[in-house]
Design an enzyme around this catalytic site. Structure first.
Site, PDB file in Angstrom:
ATOM      1  NE  ARG A  16      64.808  27.836  37.673  1.00 59.43           N
ATOM      2  CZ  ARG A  16      65.222  26.885  36.604  1.00 59.43           C
ATOM      3  NH1 ARG A  16      64.745  27.152  35.396  1.00 59.43           N
ATOM      4  NH2 ARG A  16      66.084  26.137  37.092  1.00 59.43           N
ATOM      5  CE1 TYR A  32      56.668  53.367  34.369  1.00 59.29           C
ATOM      6  CE2 TYR A  32      57.528  51.299  33.735  1.00 59.29           C
ATOM      7  CZ  TYR A  32      57.242  52.361  34.711  1.00 59.29           C
ATOM      8  OH  TYR A  32      57.662  51.810  36.054  1.00 59.29           O
ATOM      9  CG  ASP A  68      52.397  47.873  28.146  1.00 61.91           C
ATOM     10  OD1 ASP A  68      51.438  47.371  28.629  1.00 61.91           O
ATOM     11  OD2 ASP A  68      53.405  48.226  28.766  1.00 61.91           O
ATOM     12  CE  LYS A  84      51.895  49.879  37.119  1.00 63.41           C
ATOM     13  NZ  LYS A  84      52.951  48.813  36.928  1.00 63.41           N
TER      14      LYS A  84
END
Length: 385
Positions: free
Chosen positions: A46, A98, A170, A195
């Site tokens: 992690r 978004y 972004d 994406k």
């Protein structure tokens, strides 16, 4: 090296023991300590994983940042960044946004006393009028999803620094291949790497890049503490996708420009929203701060009755959510990606029942245009126009 070479060579010279050109996938969650008080640099996956580290170093270099962080999704990246803020803090956010980001801010972060105001981030007067003593950051999507509004990153970053605010960008739709916000003054860059960076509709991932030692250390603490990190298999898939990013983005841009030009002259189309078009409101800003254009655009039909039959008659293009993959996808934002935004807010921005979003893939542009032309013609027949 040029960015095309850096992309193609991600991880290719990082495994000195075997010389593996494709960096290995390290599934181990635990790592042996040489002795008490010593570490190989990897203790628990992690916190740090060898495969994920190669990816994180790569995105930091590509975005001209100091540190990179790979998350389990784009929304996990946003959640990690929002954890920088405390109760009572205020954010200024892009007006066209978004839907998932809006949902996270309004339905989750608001419960912890973090508020957001949505403005046209190109309007410095609007930014100034919404700034309060509690304002801590500006969050920009550029281009925005789905209306492709473009913000002058350098102008906003300069304004934000003057007031001691963070600038978060972004960069999902352009990727570092076409736009590098940190070079324009941004402090943090985020990606839904699902994406264009992944590019094949087969991996869920998010990326964060930070500039500055103190900020990077803060985000590293949050990334490890929250724990929404990317697994090694997905990190490897993402790196594999990024190796072809340059080729794909060029083709996405080429195809999208041809199809946008076709649609803007179609008798059933009222508007096409794509920054590559000279008539786009911020075409000059886009050309100044970016070296190319994305493969996604939106278009508004003249008659809402056309929407359903168009989505039913497209064959090569899939009616599906998401964007940025090699396959072309069409989405109806009002009932899909932006359904969580209240209707009155959506309509005020321009996300209405006549708007379709098109993620243009890497198929041949002529085939995509033929598919659209057929769907539009069949839709016209069905509604009797």
């Amino acid at each position: 090296m040029k960015i095309e070479s850096r992309l193609a060579q991600i991880g290719s010279i990082s495994e000195p023991v075997t010389g593996a050109v494709s960096y290995p996938i390290y599934h181990s969650t635990a790592y042996r300590h040489p002795k008490l008080g010593q570490s190989t640099g990897f203790d628990y996956t992690r916190t740090k994983n060898p495969t994920r580290t190669i990816l994180e170093d790569a995105i930091a270099q590509l975005e001209s940042g100091d540190a990179g962080f790979a998350s389990s999704s784009g929304m996990a990246s946003l959640q990690t960044i929002f954890a920088l803020f405390s109760q009572g803090d205020h954010l200024i956010v892009s007006l066209d946004l978004y839907g998932g980001t809006y949902r996270l801010l309004e339905k989750i972060m608001s419960r912890f006393g973090i508020t957001a105001t949505y403005v046209d981030t190109n309007d410095l007067d609007a930014l100034e009028s919404e700034r309060t003593p509690s304002t801590k950051a500006v969050l920009i999507e550029t281009p925005t999803n789905p209306l492709m509004m473009v913000t002058d990153i350098e102008k906003v970053s300069t304004w934000a620094k003057r007031h001691g605010l963070l600038t978060i960008v972004d960069n999902t739709l352009l990727t570092p291949f076409f736009q590098r916000p940190i070079e324009l003054g941004a402090d943090i860059v985020i990606h839904s790497a699902t994406k264009y960076l992944g590019g094949h509709n087969d991996v869920l991932a998010g990326l964060i890049v930070t500039k500055g030692k103190e900020l990077s250390e803060q985000v590293a603490f949050l990334h490890n503490s929250i724990g929404a990190v990317l697994g090694p298999q997905d990190a490897w898939l993402l790196m594999r996708g990024m190796k072809t990013l340059a080729l794909r983005m060029e083709r996405h841009q080429e195809n999208a420009t041809k199809i946008a030009c076709f649609l803007k002259t179609h008798l059933d189309v009222e508007n096409v929203y794509y920054p590559a078009l000279p008539e786009h409101l911020h075409h000059d800003v886009q050309n100044r701060q970016s070296s190319g254009n994305t493969g996604i655009f939106s278009f508004r039909l003249k008659d809402a009755r056309l929407v359903e039959p168009i989505l039913r008659h497209i064959k090569l293009i899939a009616f599906a959510e998401s964007l940025g993959g090699v396959e072309s996808l069409m989405t109806y934002p009002a009932v899909q990606t932006h359904a969580d935004i209240p209707e009155e807010i959506r309509r005020a921005v321009g996300v209405d029942d006549r708007l379709l979003r098109f993620s243009v893939g890497i198929e041949h542009a002529d085939d995509l245009i033929a598919d659209l032309a057929y769907a539009l013609e069949e839709a016209r027949k069905e509604i009797g126009v």
